[in-house]
Scaffold this motif. Structure first.
Motif, PDB file in Angstrom:
ATOM      1  N   GLN A 145       4.119  44.568  33.892  1.00 28.68           N
ATOM      2  CA  GLN A 145       5.086  43.766  34.631  1.00 28.68           C
ATOM      3  C   GLN A 145       6.275  43.351  33.779  1.00 28.68           C
ATOM      4  N   ALA A 146       7.341  43.013  34.484  1.00 28.19           N
ATOM      5  CA  ALA A 146       8.542  42.449  33.870  1.00 28.19           C
ATOM      6  C   ALA A 146       8.359  40.936  33.803  1.00 28.19           C
ATOM      7  N   LEU A 147       9.226  40.278  33.040  1.00 31.81           N
ATOM      8  CA  LEU A 147       9.213  38.818  32.963  1.00 31.81           C
ATOM      9  C   LEU A 147      10.496  38.273  33.569  1.00 31.81           C
ATOM     10  N   LEU A 148      10.330  37.225  34.334  1.00 32.66           N
ATOM     11  CA  LEU A 148      11.431  36.558  35.013  1.00 32.66           C
ATOM     12  C   LEU A 148      11.402  35.095  34.588  1.00 32.66           C
ATOM     13  N   THR A 149      12.505  34.593  34.047  1.00 36.11           N
ATOM     14  CA  THR A 149      12.566  33.193  33.639  1.00 36.11           C
ATOM     15  C   THR A 149      13.629  32.469  34.461  1.00 36.11           C
ATOM     16  N   VAL A 150      13.373  31.205  34.724  1.00 38.20           N
ATOM     17  CA  VAL A 150      14.350  30.383  35.433  1.00 38.20           C
ATOM     18  C   VAL A 150      14.292  28.972  34.847  1.00 38.20           C
ATOM     19  N   ILE A 151      15.487  28.411  34.602  1.00 35.89           N
ATOM     20  CA  ILE A 151      15.588  27.049  34.104  1.00 35.89           C
ATOM     21  C   ILE A 151      15.961  26.156  35.278  1.00 35.89           C
ATOM     22  N   LEU A 152      15.191  25.098  35.438  1.00 33.51           N
ATOM     23  CA  LEU A 152      15.384  24.185  36.564  1.00 33.51           C
ATOM     24  C   LEU A 152      15.738  22.802  36.076  1.00 33.51           C
TER      25      LEU A 152
END
Length: 152
Positions: A145-152
């Motif tokens: 899998q790929a990695l997805l990051t999100v800053i909230l």
């Protein structure tokens, strides 16, 4: 409001802006994420300190989709995730802990501004989160899998 980061392992063929936006609307704050509280910035700052081959995948990648508070999600493909895993596996939890420096984090104004207090619990929290990041990344790579990051 504090900045937190969520990391997701996603199929590489699900990285269009529309797919990512739909995925995040359904999964933010869900159980499928590795949720990093404020310690993500310390990890992001520290990882490059282990030499030129080490970098932080936390804020690397291709911007995809909507702004979720501090910009769009960032994605690294499965090959980049594998390269990141090789780098973090080369840095043991103990080595990471030995290189932890309150002074370095404070002098570089790393978020959050707590490092001057030199609380051992803060160090423990960052080191344990580093280990969680290693394990999460390994599982993602093992599943292609790929990695997805999100800053909230």
């Amino acid at each position: 409001m504090s900045m937190t980061m969520q990391i997701f392992a996603v199929p590489e063929d699900q990285l269009s802006a529309e797919q990512v936006n739909s995925f995040l609307r359904k999964n933010l704050y869900g159980e499928n994420a590795l949720e990093l509280e404020k310690e993500w910035a310390a990890l992001d700052h520290m990882l490059p300190n282990f030499g030129k081959s080490a970098y932080s995948a936390l804020r690397s990648g291709i911007p995809i989709g909507d702004d979720w508070g501090y910009g769009p999600a960032l994605a690294i493909n499965s090959n980049e995730a594998k390269a990141f895993l090789e780098q973090v596996q080369a840095i043991s939890k103990d080595e990471f802990a030995q290189n932890f420096s309150f002074d370095d984090l404070a002098q570089n104004d790393v978020y959050p501004p707590i490092w001057d207090r030199k609380d051992p619990d803060d160090k423990h929290f960052v080191v344990e989160t580093y280990q969680q990041l290693r394990e999460f990344t390994k599982e993602a790579v093992d599943n292609g899998q790929a990695l997805l990051t999100v800053i909230l």
